[in-house]
Scaffold this active site. Structure first.
Site, PDB file in Angstrom:
ATOM      1  N   ASP A  75       0.888  -1.166   0.000  1.00  0.00           N
ATOM      2  CA  ASP A  75       0.000   0.000   0.000  1.00  0.00           C
ATOM      3  C   ASP A  75       0.924   1.213   0.000  1.00  0.00           C
ATOM      4  O   ASP A  75       1.437   1.611   1.044  1.00  0.00           O
ATOM      5  CB  ASP A  75      -0.880  -0.010   1.250  1.00  0.00           C
ATOM      6  CG  ASP A  75      -1.779   1.216   1.314  1.00  0.00           C
ATOM      7  OD1 ASP A  75      -2.226   1.682   0.252  1.00  0.00           O
ATOM      8  OD2 ASP A  75      -2.024   1.713   2.430  1.00  0.00           O
ATOM      9  N   GLU A 132      -0.892  -1.300  -4.938  1.00  0.00           N
ATOM     10  CA  GLU A 132      -2.107  -0.530  -5.190  1.00  0.00           C
ATOM     11  C   GLU A 132      -1.804   0.562  -6.209  1.00  0.00           C
ATOM     12  O   GLU A 132      -0.836   1.308  -6.092  1.00  0.00           O
ATOM     13  CB  GLU A 132      -2.655   0.087  -3.894  1.00  0.00           C
ATOM     14  CG  GLU A 132      -4.015   0.722  -4.113  1.00  0.00           C
ATOM     15  CD  GLU A 132      -4.707   1.120  -2.821  1.00  0.00           C
ATOM     16  OE1 GLU A 132      -4.886   0.248  -1.942  1.00  0.00           O
ATOM     17  OE2 GLU A 132      -5.069   2.300  -2.696  1.00  0.00           O
ATOM     18  N   ASP A 147      -2.660   0.980   7.175  1.00  0.00           N
ATOM     19  CA  ASP A 147      -1.808   0.826   5.976  1.00  0.00           C
ATOM     20  C   ASP A 147      -1.435  -0.643   5.798  1.00  0.00           C
ATOM     21  O   ASP A 147      -1.326  -1.143   4.681  1.00  0.00           O
ATOM     22  CB  ASP A 147      -0.505   1.617   6.105  1.00  0.00           C
ATOM     23  CG  ASP A 147      -0.721   2.975   6.720  1.00  0.00           C
ATOM     24  OD1 ASP A 147      -0.522   3.950   6.021  1.00  0.00           O
ATOM     25  OD2 ASP A 147      -1.127   3.029   7.901  1.00  0.00           O
TER      26      ASP A 147
END
EC number: 3.1.21.10
Lengths: 193, 193
Positions: free
Chosen positions: B7, B68, B141
Site C-alpha cells: 500500500d 495498489e 496501511d
C-alpha cells in the site's frame, strides 16, 4: 562544480551535465536522453530509466543533481510517470550521497532569461548562448535538462541558502524568491515533492 | 505462491505478505509498515522507503509484488509522493525479476468483499477472516497491504490473463472485469501508471 540536470520523463528523460567554474562561468559537458519503451510494463520502464540515470551519474560524478520539480496540478496523463521518473533520479543521487536540488520550470526560466514566463525557444537560445554552443541543444528534453542544471548554477544565494531574509536580497534575487514562492504557493499548495 | 502486497505511501508504506496455496487457501505471513521522516528531504525519504521495501522483498522472496495503483485524479497533497513510493516498490521488484501486478482499490474491495464500494472496516474484517486472524490487522496501511496481496491471489483468471474474452468469464469474473474497466475508464482515463 559539476551539475547534472534532469528533465524527468518516463518515455524520455533528459540529462544535461555542465561545469560551473569561477565567476559563474559555465561550460557544457554532456547532454543525452534516457529512454524507455512505452510498450513495456511500468516496472521495467522505471528500471530502464533508473539504470540509465545511474550510468550517467557514475560517468560524470556530479556534485549536485538538479531535477525539475513535478506538480500534481499539471493534470496530464503522464504526471505520475513523470513524478516516478523524478523519483528514480532522486533515489540514484541519494544512494550516492549526492545532494539533490529541485527547481521549478518558472525558476529555471527566470534564472536563464530573467523572465519566469519565457517562451521555450527563448530558453533554448539562452542555454546555447550561456554554454557557448554553436547550435541549439537537441532534442528539447535535453535542452530542458541543461536549463535545469544552469538554473541551479545561476540561482541566487538567497535561494541557495533558503534561510536568507528578503531584505538582504538584490532586486534579481527578490524577483527569484517571488517566482519560487509563486511556484510553491500561487499555483496552489506545493504537491507531494 | 508468496505474494507481497504494497500500500504505497511516502510517510507510511504498508507491506503485507501472504501465501496462496491450493484451492485458494490463503495464509498470513507478515505485515509491517515502512516509514520515512516527513522532516527529511524527498530524496532521502525515497531512499528510506526503497531500502525498507528491498529488505522486505529479500526477506520474503515473493513470487509476485502486488501494488495498489495510484491515480492522478486523486488530487491530494500527497499523490506524487505516493506515486513515487509505488515507483520504489516497482523498481525493487524489477531489479529482482519479480513480476509486478497493479490493482485498484475497487478491484481489491471487489475481490475481498464482493463489493467494489465496500467500507474500509468491512474490508478489514474480511481480511482478518480470510487470513484467520484473531484481531483486525493494524495499522490501517498494513491492512490495506494485506488486502492488495489477497486481491492478487483471489483475482479471476480473466483478470490474470488479460487476454480472456468476456464471454468466457463467470458472472463473478464479469463483475470483476467491469470493476476493472470502471476503475480504468469510468473515473477518467487511467493516469500515468
Amino acid at each position: 562544480m559539476i551539475i547534472l540536470g534532469v528533465d524527468p520523463g518516463l518515455t524520455r528523460c533528459g540529462v544535461g551535465v555542465i561545469e560551473a567554474g569561477a565567476y559563474r562561468r559555465l561550460s557544457f559537458i554532456h547532454v543525452d536522453v534516457v529512454r524507455s519503451d512505452p510498450h513495456e510494463s511500468q516496472d521495467l520502464r522505471l528500471l530502464k530509466i533508473y539504470n540509465g540515470l545511474c550510468a550517467k551519474i557514475d560517468e560524470f560524478a556530479p556534485d549536485t543533481v538538479s531535477i525539475e520539480r513535478v506538480f500534481a496540478q499539471e493534470n496530464r496523463n503522464t504526471v505520475l510517470g513523470t513524478a516516478q521518473a523524478a523519483g528514480m533520479a532522486m533515489l540514484a543521487a541519494a544512494q550516492r550521497n549526492i545532494p539533490v536540488a529541485l527547481h521549478t520550470p518558472t525558476e529555471s526560466k527566470m534564472a536563464i532569461t530573467g523572465n519566469g514566463k519565457a517562451e521555450k525557444i527563448q530558453v533554448e537560445r539562452m542555454v546555447a548562448r550561456i554554454l557557448s554552443l554553436n547550435t541549439l541543444p537537441k532534442p528539447a528534453d535535453a535542452a530542458d535538462a541543461l536549463a535545469i542544471a544552469i538554473c541551479h548554477a545561476l540561482r541566487p544565494q538567497g535561494a541557495l541558502e533558503g534561510g536568507e531574509r528578503e531584505q538582504h536580497l538584490t532586486a534579481a534575487q527578490r524577483q527569484w524568491a517571488q517566482a519560487s514562492q509563486h511556484a510553491a504557493h500561487g499555483r496552489g499548495v506545493r504537491r507531494g515533492m
